[in-house]
Design a protein around this motif. Structure first.
Motif, mmCIF file in Angstrom:
data_model
loop_
_atom_site.group_PDB
_atom_site.id
_atom_site.type_symbol
_atom_site.label_atom_id
_atom_site.label_comp_id
_atom_site.label_asym_id
_atom_site.label_seq_id
_atom_site.Cartn_x
_atom_site.Cartn_y
_atom_site.Cartn_z
ATOM 1 N N ARG A 1 -9.925 6.964 2.619
ATOM 2 C CA ARG A 1 -10.290 6.362 3.900
ATOM 3 C C ARG A 1 -10.841 4.953 3.690
ATOM 4 N NH1 ARG A 1 -13.693 10.635 7.600
ATOM 5 N NH2 ARG A 1 -12.123 12.302 7.752
ATOM 6 N N THR A 2 -11.665 4.832 2.654
ATOM 7 C CA THR A 2 -12.224 3.517 2.350
ATOM 8 C C THR A 2 -11.115 2.536 1.981
ATOM 9 O OG1 THR A 2 -14.241 4.580 1.555
ATOM 10 C CG2 THR A 2 -13.887 2.295 0.905
ATOM 11 N N GLN A 3 -10.116 3.028 1.233
ATOM 12 C CA GLN A 3 -8.987 2.181 0.854
ATOM 13 C C GLN A 3 -8.232 1.691 2.078
ATOM 14 O OE1 GLN A 3 -7.408 1.402 -2.230
ATOM 15 N NE2 GLN A 3 -8.991 2.260 -3.560
ATOM 16 N N ALA A 4 -8.038 2.599 3.058
ATOM 17 C CA ALA A 4 -7.230 2.254 4.228
ATOM 18 C C ALA A 4 -8.045 1.629 5.342
ATOM 19 C CB ALA A 4 -6.517 3.500 4.756
ATOM 20 N N PRO B 1 -2.154 6.470 4.070
ATOM 21 C CA PRO B 1 -2.374 6.832 5.484
ATOM 22 C C PRO B 1 -2.248 8.329 5.740
ATOM 23 C CG PRO B 1 -0.869 4.975 5.291
ATOM 24 C CD PRO B 1 -1.058 5.509 3.919
ATOM 25 N N LEU B 2 -1.376 8.995 4.963
ATOM 26 C CA LEU B 2 -1.182 10.435 5.149
ATOM 27 C C LEU B 2 -2.492 11.188 4.980
ATOM 28 C CD1 LEU B 2 0.682 12.957 5.419
ATOM 29 C CD2 LEU B 2 0.981 12.852 2.932
ATOM 30 N N TYR B 3 -3.293 10.777 4.006
ATOM 31 C CA TYR B 3 -4.558 11.462 3.730
ATOM 32 C C TYR B 3 -5.739 10.807 4.432
ATOM 33 C CZ TYR B 3 -2.090 14.200 0.255
ATOM 34 O OH TYR B 3 -1.215 15.066 -0.359
ATOM 35 N N ALA B 4 -5.686 9.488 4.620
ATOM 36 C CA ALA B 4 -6.808 8.793 5.241
ATOM 37 C C ALA B 4 -6.994 9.194 6.697
ATOM 38 C CB ALA B 4 -6.606 7.281 5.133
ATOM 39 N N GLN B 5 -5.918 9.637 7.369
ATOM 40 C CA GLN B 5 -6.018 9.984 8.787
ATOM 41 C C GLN B 5 -6.522 11.410 9.023
ATOM 42 O OE1 GLN B 5 -2.128 9.784 10.520
ATOM 43 N NE2 GLN B 5 -1.303 11.471 9.292
ATOM 44 N N LEU C 1 -2.532 14.236 -5.605
ATOM 45 C CA LEU C 1 -2.043 14.345 -4.231
ATOM 46 C C LEU C 1 -0.617 13.840 -4.166
ATOM 47 C CD1 LEU C 1 -5.115 12.771 -2.359
ATOM 48 C CD2 LEU C 1 -4.786 15.160 -2.971
ATOM 49 N N ASP C 2 0.230 14.554 -3.422
ATOM 50 C CA ASP C 2 1.597 14.081 -3.192
ATOM 51 C C ASP C 2 1.902 14.199 -1.711
ATOM 52 O OD1 ASP C 2 2.051 16.786 -2.776
ATOM 53 O OD2 ASP C 2 2.871 17.114 -4.776
ATOM 54 N N ASP C 3 3.187 14.130 -1.354
ATOM 55 C CA ASP C 3 3.554 14.122 0.067
ATOM 56 C C ASP C 3 3.560 15.506 0.702
ATOM 57 O OD1 ASP C 3 5.723 15.192 -1.204
ATOM 58 O OD2 ASP C 3 7.193 13.755 -0.452
ATOM 59 N N LYS C 4 3.100 16.544 -0.016
ATOM 60 C CA LYS C 4 3.086 17.899 0.532
ATOM 61 C C LYS C 4 1.812 18.209 1.313
ATOM 62 C CE LYS C 4 6.068 19.709 -3.126
ATOM 63 N NZ LYS C 4 6.181 20.649 -4.276
ATOM 64 N N GLY C 5 0.847 17.305 1.307
ATOM 65 C CA GLY C 5 -0.365 17.519 2.074
ATOM 66 C C GLY C 5 -1.512 18.047 1.238
ATOM 67 N N LEU C 6 -2.715 18.043 1.851
ATOM 68 C CA LEU C 6 -3.925 18.424 1.128
ATOM 69 C C LEU C 6 -3.925 19.892 0.727
ATOM 70 C CD1 LEU C 6 -6.626 17.355 0.106
ATOM 71 C CD2 LEU C 6 -7.637 17.970 2.308
ATOM 72 N N MET D 1 0.851 -1.200 0.000
ATOM 73 C CA MET D 1 0.000 0.000 0.000
ATOM 74 C C MET D 1 0.881 1.243 0.000
ATOM 75 S SD MET D 1 -3.061 1.107 2.640
ATOM 76 C CE MET D 1 -1.985 1.299 4.052
ATOM 77 N N SER D 2 0.521 2.215 -0.781
ATOM 78 C CA SER D 2 1.287 3.448 -0.861
ATOM 79 C C SER D 2 1.327 4.151 0.485
ATOM 80 C CB SER D 2 0.667 4.378 -1.913
ATOM 81 O OG SER D 2 1.254 5.655 -1.867
ATOM 82 N N ASP D 3 2.499 4.722 0.817
ATOM 83 C CA ASP D 3 2.641 5.467 2.077
ATOM 84 C C ASP D 3 1.792 6.735 2.088
ATOM 85 O OD1 ASP D 3 4.415 3.572 2.974
ATOM 86 O OD2 ASP D 3 6.206 4.698 2.373
ATOM 87 N N LEU D 4 1.332 7.163 0.910
ATOM 88 C CA LEU D 4 0.524 8.382 0.845
ATOM 89 C C LEU D 4 -0.901 8.148 1.341
ATOM 90 C CD1 LEU D 4 1.572 9.868 -2.636
ATOM 91 C CD2 LEU D 4 2.378 10.537 -0.369
#
Length: 691
Positions: A85-88, A6-10, A56-61, A1-4
């Motif tokens: 969120r559904t993915q995670a 959890p960054l957005y799902a949380q 979306l990238d690692d810079k945030g929403l 699973m991409s590390d990105l």
């Protein structure tokens, strides 16, 4: 699973609402089922929803990109977050470890905040916190929600449980985020008992008696304004906006608050132009740049201390105590600005001095679906009462605080006392005009020519004092004609006659923009005048303001057996097709029998057209990047036209623009010509009175 993922799902709902609004979050949640992911990689996630592509990238929403034209966090980005969120898998209902918010906020000390936003940004954050009348701190599962509510706006910020300053989010425009986020952190620190953060050196108190303009700073500001004209209309840039904001909040500029405020407005106007906001007004942006340029020139050329202080503006607190004052409510109006702010303003007068005061309940954006100005008018408490009660009452305001422009603070230390319903009658109101030197003589008017003279003096342009935006007046007509609606211009005209037989016309525009305020007011006015159960009003409270070379009077409230507000009628206006509408249609057809139509003022119309052509030409010249061909095509013929029309000062100003070759000199000459045009427009604005 991409590390990105959890960054957005949380990201929790509280944070999403701080970045957008509850309404947008609700729509994003509904759209989540339609999200289709084109790519979920280690460096980027690409999702599509309803034709819009979100990256979306690692810079945030806050740094996410969407192909839709929305300038802020849109529902497409929110929908992708819900889909992730559904993915995670949905996060647990409660966090595994309780967040230690005091320790979390202790990490944001003065050194960290100043390093993140700079000294000017930290100074602005301290100012925003000082202006906040109430602060709300709400800990969530993964973030801290902070709300700063002032008289002008409400700032909502979410501070996450982890991350540095860049992890803090809000729905503020990008240029305002650093100071707004820092102000929220300062408020949260104070809430959890941390020491107040101050700048590393005290700000010197400004001695207005010995005020001396900073020559080098004025030169830098002048150069930036020339760039704003030469580049901002053709190729608006974020860098230019940031430069203007930095100059506006610098400690040296704070000694010149009028100039500082104008620079902020220019930055906001350039941002609207860059984002292609449909409400952007190029003429108003040019007006603001020309005004700042003229103010800078006056500050650099004036040696008189008293005039320098007037030009700079008074360095004072936002509100100052003025003691206990007696007030009379004149009514209230709803407003919606080009920038999106919406609210309701109450208008008051102090009978002892004649000074006008206002107070406002507002939000900085229409995206805040929780705020309704009509509901706030009727239910939100100010000074222990509602604005609905105070707007038509006489009362004493104890512990009053007011700004230099007459805006009253909503501080909880002020209280409305000895409240009595204000029930005016024609005799008592007319008595206010008996003595021309009485405090209320400029408020109530029986003679329209004298009213026209008063408004000309009131709105006369001057660099030495801030312009008056609008002025309430009370009209006592001897005869009231029926309303007339022009289907071509979509404007209602309401003629009134004074005791000497002179006529003037109140107007209301039927606009469908925003909340449709014009259409609502027209319906309320027609219903009030067409109701056979009510007598005609003996007085009309109107708002006077200059508009495009003329003076406009718009009715706000009617005084008769009862007081009626057009924005807050006691009952909803009747629907079209009923008896009232048919009566009003008949009155419209026969209005010419009661009031003669206003004569065509050909000379003023031609002058107004010439001045408008000049403004359009200067905007076109700027949009061309000050290209020589545009100068020859737009400005040279116009200078000759002004000379033939005996407008020699304007012709000379335009001729200077065509005679320069250096870009900065050309821009400076063009801004001087623009200021001349706008000043001439102000002087030619007058209230039309006819017999």
């Amino acid at each position: 699973m991409s590390d990105l993922i959890p960054l957005y799902a949380q990201i929790e709902d509280t944070t999403l609402e701080a970045m957008a609004s509850k309404g947008i979050v609700r729509r994003g949640r509904a759209d989540a089922a339609n999200v289709q992911f084109e790519a979920i990689g280690a460096d980027e996630i690409v999702g599509k929803v309803e034709g819009a592509t979100v990256r979306l990238d690692d810079k945030g929403l806050a740094k996410a990109r969407c192909s839709c034209p929305a300038a802020t966090i849109c529902r497409h980005k929110i929908a992708v977050v819900f889909a992730l969120r559904t993915q995670a898998g949905e996060p647990p209902a409660t966090p595994a470890v309780e967040i230690d918010w005091p320790a979390r906020l202790a990490a944001f000390d003065r050194k960290v905040l100043q390093g993140a936003v700079g000294k000017t940004g930290l100074r602005e954050a301290i100012r925003l916190l000082a202006l906040a009348e109430t602060t709300t701190i709400e800990p969530g599962q993964l973030s801290l929600r902070v709300m700063l509510k002032s008289n002008a706006e409400e700032i909502e910020v979410a501070i996450p449980a982890e991350g540095d300053f860049n992890a803090v989010v809000s729905g503020l425009p990008e240029r305002r985020r650093p100071a707004g986020h820092a102000a929220a952190i300062l408020a949260a620190r104070r809430h959890f008992g941390h020491d107040a953060i101050e700048l590393d050196e005290p700000e010197p108190a400004t001695d207005q008696k010995g005020f001396v303009p900073d020559g080098p700073l004025l030169a830098v500001m002048r150069d930036t304004l020339c760039r704003a004209y030469a580049q901002g209309f053709a190729v608006p840039s974020r860098a230019l906006e940031e430069r203007l904001m930095l100059l506006a909040v610098s400690s040296r500029a704070e000694a010149m608050p009028r100039l500082s405020t104008s620079l902020r407005r220019i930055a906001e106007g350039l941002e609207q132009r860059r984002l292609r906001n449909v409400n952007h007004d190029a003429a108003e942006l040019l007006r603001e740049i020309a005004f700042s340029h003229a103010l800078l020139h006056a500050l650099s050329q004036t040696n008189d201390d008293a005039r320098l202080r007037r030009l700079a503006g008074t360095v004072r607190a936002e509100y100052e105590p003025i003691g206990d004052i007696n007030l009379i409510g004149l009514g209230a109006t709803i407003f919606e600005t080009i920038a999106g702010a919406v609210g309701v303003t109450g208008h008051f007068v102090e009978p002892a001095t004649g000074r006008r005061f206002t107070t406002t309940l507002a939000r900085g954006t229409t995206h805040d679906t929780r705020f309704d100005p009509r509901d706030a008018y009727r239910n939100q408490a100010i000074w222990g009462q509602t604005l609905a009660r105070l707007a038509s009452a006489s009362f004493r305001l104890s512990g009053a605080q007011a700004s230099s422009t007459g805006r009253l603070s909503l501080s909880q230390t002020s209280r409305a006392e000895a409240i009595q319903p204000f029930k005016p009658d024609r005799e008592s109101v007319a008595a206010w005009t008996v003595d021309h030197n009485a405090p209320l003589a400029d408020l109530v008017h029986l003679s329209w020519p004298m009213l026209a003279g008063h408004l000309s003096r009131c709105f006369a342009p001057s660099l030495d004092s801030p312009a008056v935006a609008a002025q309430p007046v009370v009209l006592l007509p001897s005869r009231i004609a029926p309303v007339a609606f022009d289907d071509l211009t979509q404007r209602l005209r309401w003629p009134l006659m004074d005791a000497s037989g002179a006529w003037l016309s109140l107007t209301l525009d039927h606009d469908d923009e925003g909340r449709g305020l014009g259409a609502r007011r027209i319906a309320a006015l027609e219903a009030a005048l067409g109701d056979a159960g009510n007598k005609r009003p003996f007085a009309i409270v109107a708002m006077a303001r200059p508009e495009a070379g003329r003076m406009v009077l718009e009715p706000m409230a009617l005084w008769g057996e009862t007081q009626s507000s057009l924005d807050f009628p006691e009952r909803s206006p009747a629907q079209a097709g009923d008896v009232v509408s048919r009566i009003m249609a008949g009155l419209r057809r026969t209005v010419a029998q009661f009031a003669p139509p206003p004569p065509a003022d050909i000379t003023m119309r031609q002058t107004s057209q010439l001045l408008g052509n000049g403004v359009d030409a200067l905007i076109g010249f700027a949009e061309s990047g000050l290209h020589a061909s545009a100068r020859e095509r737009l400005l040279v013929p116009l200078a000759k036209t002004y000379q033939l029309a005996s407008l020699d000062p304007l012709a000379q100003l335009l001729s200077r623009t065509t005679a320069t070759s250096h870009n900065n000199d050309t821009a400076s000459a063009a801004l001087a010509a623009a200021q001349g045009l706008f000043t001439m427009q102000s002087f030619t604005s007058r209230l039309q009175v006819w017999s």
